[in-house]
Design an enzyme around this catalytic site. Structure first.
Site, PDB file in Angstrom:
ATOM      1  CG  ASN A   1      11.308 156.737  68.697  1.00 18.76           C
ATOM      2  OD1 ASN A   1      11.701 155.959  69.834  1.00 18.76           O
ATOM      3  ND2 ASN A   1      10.893 156.763  67.494  1.00 18.76           N
TER       4      ASN A   1
ATOM      5  CD  GLN B   1      15.798 158.585  66.040  1.00 18.44           C
ATOM      6  OE1 GLN B   1      16.193 159.292  64.612  1.00 18.44           O
ATOM      7  NE2 GLN B   1      14.855 157.708  66.071  1.00 18.44           N
TER       8      GLN B   1
ATOM      9  CB  SER C   1      19.516 150.160  63.145  1.00 19.73           C
ATOM     10  OG  SER C   1      19.082 149.654  62.005  1.00 19.73           O
TER      11      SER C   1
ATOM     12  CB  THR D   1      23.860 132.573  56.001  1.00 18.59           C
ATOM     13  OG1 THR D   1      23.314 131.168  55.524  1.00 18.59           O
ATOM     14  CG2 THR D   1      24.463 132.947  54.472  1.00 18.59           C
TER      15      THR D   1
ATOM     16  CB  CYS E   1       7.802 152.036  64.814  1.00 18.13           C
ATOM     17  SG  CYS E   1       9.592 152.203  63.558  1.00 18.13           S
TER      18      CYS E   1
END
Length: 396
Positions: free
Chosen positions: A149, A177, A197, A239, A327
């Site tokens: 990344n 990535q 993601s 949920t 991050c």
């Protein structure tokens, strides 16, 4: 003032098609997909439609796809879930993994697991032979990302997969990535677990997916991190985020349709950007990432000589770029990836990361190069030279 967004490795803007799909989902499929009534069943069917899209994209079965809140959670479930089946086992990973992998391994080490962190070469790559040399009788998992990344290095996962398959050791691959630029097929790669993601592929934040091969769960289920209502076949309770799941399905379908053409377009823009920057910059710069077929086509990491990137970024009011992984940026820490490939501190201090995306135009690449060249002014160098980076595998 127009801002040119070139931080697609951190996150991507949501595609308007995905946004339209999600807005419809919020009103049409708002019911809990676990509810037995007709409205719940309709929501369940849309969730399963998205699950099928993810499964098709990675070459797996629908029963092998689990939805999570993102790749960080998916990485945690994958690594801790496998390690939890054999407490105290041995894990192999690399020095340039995402922090959600490295920090998870560090936490497992504190809990009693043995962890080997493999060094990488100057391009950020690890070899299958290195992995093979560090496998042990008690090795329970190998975790290697598909593409980095920060510097875009593509790892030889298929070669590593042949090693781990022969040894009977599960292989986890963080493909977060990579999925927007590379073809991902779990069978060809030889992986047992794979994570991705939504927000890295023009989908929503807060949604990700974990592939877990049925052959792995047939032996023993993964240990869940969250206990509750038994959703996602008991692996991830809670949920379901129905609208985000539907958005992920739409986003991944768009990637599947446009990936190859988009990769060629963005590689061309990267070349245009570098040519303009070379012609205009008053501060010499060096690439920290490659531009060949073994690197992501849209990404760049470079360092300006005598320039502090933390001082440079505030001057770039019309550009959205970063100094490393988003991050880590809030901590202002030197990039662990650039240290792992052996860059000296002064070069790391001058490093920036930028990446082109679906809504980038060629004019953006040219204007960005002009803006960066004008802002990158060399300063007197005060740091002592030196080299960082690992020389051998680190055993925690």
């Amino acid at each position: 003032m127009r801002t040119i967004y070139l931080d697609h490795q951190a996150t991507t803007p949501m595609d308007p098609v995905v946004m339209d799909v999600m807005q419809a989902a919020y009103t049409q499929y708002f019911a809990n997909p676990a509810s037995p009534h007709a409205v719940g069943v309709r929501a369940f069917r849309e969730v399963e439609r998205a699950r099928s899209a993810v499964a098709r994209f990675v070459g797996g079965a629908r029963s092998e796809i689990y939805f999570t809140s993102g790749a960080t959670e998916a990485n945690n479930i994958a690594i801790k879930g496998v390690a939890g089946r054999c407490p105290g086992g041995h894990i192999v990973t690399t020095a340039t993994e995402h922090k959600s992998v490295l920090d998870t391994c560090e936490a497992l080490h504190a809990a009693g697991c043995a962890v080997t962190v493999l060094p990488v070469d100057a391009q950020g790559r690890v070899t299958a032979e290195a992995v093979a040399r560090h496998l042990r009788d008690d090795t329970v998992l190998v975790s290697v990302m598909l593409a980095n990344n920060e510097i875009g290095t593509i790892q030889p996962i298929a070669e590593i997969g042949r090693v781990t398959r022969q040894a009977g050791v599960p292989l986890h691959c963080d493909a977060t990535q990579a999925v927007g630029s590379l073809a991902v097929d779990v069978t060809e790669l030889g992986v047992d677990l794979l994570t991705l993601s939504g927000h890295k592929i023009y989908g929503p934040k807060g949604i990700g997916a974990l592939y877990v091969a049925n052959r792995l769960t047939d032996i023993a289920p993964l240990a869940p991190l969250i206990h509750g209502g038994g959703q996602e076949r008991g692996l991830r309770a809670g949920t379901l985020n129905t609208a985000a799941i539907i958005g992920l399905g739409a986003a991944i379908t768009l990637v599947e349709e446009t990936r190859d053409q988009e990769a060629r377009r963005l590689a061309k823009f990267r070349g245009t950007f570098l040519a303009e920057l070379t012609a205009r910059s008053r501060a010499p710069f060096r690439l920290n990432s490659g531009t060949g077929p073994d690197f992501l086509p849209h990404a760049l990491n470079l360092s300006f000589e005598g320039v502090d990137a933390q001082e440079l970024l505030p001057r770039l009011t019309d550009l959205a770029i970063s100094t490393g992984s988003a991050c880590n940026s809030s901590a202002q820490e030197p990039s662990h990836v650039l240290r792992a490939i052996g860059l000296p501190p002064e070069r790391i201090r001058g490093s920036i990361r930028l990446s082109f995306g679906r809504f980038t135009a060629e004019r953006d690449a040219i204007d960005a190069a002009c803006s960066l060249a004008a802002a990158a002014l060399p300063q007197p160098e005060s740091a002592a030279p030196g080299r960082a980076g690992q020389k051998g595998a680190a055993a925690w």
